[in-house]
Scaffold this active site. Structure first.
Site, PDB file in Angstrom:
ATOM      1  N   LYS A 166     -61.652 -39.523   2.375  1.00 23.03           N
ATOM      2  CA  LYS A 166     -60.567 -39.984   1.946  1.00 23.03           C
ATOM      3  C   LYS A 166     -59.462 -39.166   1.319  1.00 23.03           C
ATOM      4  O   LYS A 166     -59.677 -38.346   0.463  1.00 23.03           O
ATOM      5  CB  LYS A 166     -60.919 -41.151   0.765  1.00 23.03           C
ATOM      6  CG  LYS A 166     -59.620 -41.928   0.311  1.00 23.03           C
ATOM      7  CD  LYS A 166     -59.653 -42.661  -1.231  1.00 23.03           C
ATOM      8  CE  LYS A 166     -58.357 -43.174  -1.531  1.00 23.03           C
ATOM      9  NZ  LYS A 166     -58.316 -43.541  -2.943  1.00 23.03           N
ATOM     10  N   GLY A 196     -55.202 -42.327   1.586  1.00 23.19           N
ATOM     11  CA  GLY A 196     -55.152 -42.889   0.396  1.00 23.19           C
ATOM     12  C   GLY A 196     -53.802 -43.244   0.250  1.00 23.19           C
ATOM     13  O   GLY A 196     -53.382 -43.939  -0.925  1.00 23.19           O
ATOM     14  N   VAL A 213     -56.900 -46.476   2.561  1.00 21.40           N
ATOM     15  CA  VAL A 213     -57.292 -46.891   1.369  1.00 21.40           C
ATOM     16  C   VAL A 213     -56.323 -47.020   0.399  1.00 21.40           C
ATOM     17  O   VAL A 213     -56.047 -46.166  -0.480  1.00 21.40           O
ATOM     18  CB  VAL A 213     -58.445 -45.966   0.859  1.00 21.40           C
ATOM     19  CG1 VAL A 213     -59.236 -46.396  -0.060  1.00 21.40           C
ATOM     20  CG2 VAL A 213     -59.618 -45.795   2.115  1.00 21.40           C
TER      21      VAL A 213
END
Length: 311
Positions: A166, A196, A213
């Site tokens: 991530k 992210g 994310v």
């Protein structure tokens, strides 16, 4: 459930609703999970930055993981952050969240002390050796003061230590290096590369990212799911329009007065205020010592929601 390899799509870092007494508000948390699932997300990430994991006690962290995994009951994969300063502390979190039902764990590099890349690699190998579920690296240099080198991430992926990354570094060139490397190397398979970022999700997916994310997906999960689908369909014109709508909505993170609060208070306060205004959670408080938004700042959050068609 088994974590997909690679993990793809929109995996929001789930906010942690709190009561006025700063305990985990489990009913609001479960409504938030239902809101995200109804929005079509592809997974959930609890105990991340947007979850205020750094502010939660170990007991509160366990309540979050147990509540979410029990409620989801295998419908979606649940990743859990195991963020802490050093390997021994992270290993304790790994044991706690996996026993509570997490399908994968997410760990930053060690922090507080200065670390060498060889120590970071050892950190991840020790985590993977102790974890019964896949390990995802979390590149967050703004908070841990170490940038994960692309070659280190790729070597750990090749060895089976890491199942994914991530990337919240904001370094799109480095991110592209990981995407290209993961695609080019024959010794890497099923490795998930996730952005992210809220504001360059379309660009990241165009580069070959597996998913996103974004913290703002708490507020507008449908928007990010729609953006993901448009990018995968190659409809870049409509994807750009959707991304630009989300970029405008993301402006809510700036509502807090910087003379009296930090960026975390402003951004997380805005996300929670938006969730309260949308009727998802009961109370918009953030964990101490973050500073609450004023009524005027909350009103500005409402204007962002209205402009995005969410009120």
């Amino acid at each position: 459930m088994t974590l997909p390899a690679p993990l793809t799509g929109v995996i929001p870092p789930v906010c942690t609703p709190l009561t006025p007494e700063r305990e985990v508000d489990v009913p609001s948390l479960l409504r938030l999970v239902d809101h995200l699932v109804a929005g079509g997300v592809h997974g959930l990430f609890v105990l991340g930055t947007s979850s205020e994991a750094a502010y939660l006690t170990d007991r509160q962290r366990r309540v979050v993981v147990e509540s979410v995994t029990g409620h989801v009951a295998g419908q979606l994969p649940v990743l859990a952050g195991v963020i802490d300063m050093t390997t021994p502390r992270v290993l304790e979190h790994v044991a706690a969240v996996t026993s509570a039902g997490a399908d994968g764990v997410v760990a930053t590099a060690p922090f507080y002390t200065s670390t060498h890349p060889s120590e970071i690699a050892r950190h991840y190998r020790l985590i993977a050796g102790a974890s019964p579920v896949p390990v995802v690296a979390y590149d967050l240099p703004a908070s841990v003061h170490t940038k994960l080198p692309a070659d280190l991430v790729l070597d750990l992926a090749a060895s089976g230590t890491l199942a994914g990354l991530k990337d919240s570094s904001g370094d799109l060139a480095s991110f592209r290096g990981v995407v290209m490397g993961a695609r080019a190397r024959s010794d890497i398979a099923g490795f998930s590369v996730l952005t992210g970022s809220e504001v360059v999700t379309d660009a990241s997916l165009a580069l070959g990212a597996d998913g996103a994310v974004p913290g703002l997906a708490n507020v507008d999960p449908e928007g990010y799911v729609r953006l993901d689908a448009l990018c995968r369909a190659g409809d870049w014109e409509r994807a750009r329009a959707e991304q630009e709508r989300l970029c405008s909505l993301f402006g809510m993170v700036t509502v807090g007065d910087p003379t009296r609060m930090g960026g975390s208070s402003s951004a997380l306060g805005a996300f929670k205020a938006a969730l309260r205004l949308r009727g998802v959670i009961d109370c918009p408080v953030t964990a101490e010592p973050q500073v609450p938004l004023s009524p005027e700042e909350v009103e500005r959050v409402g204007k962002y929601l209205a402009a995005a068609g969410l009120l």
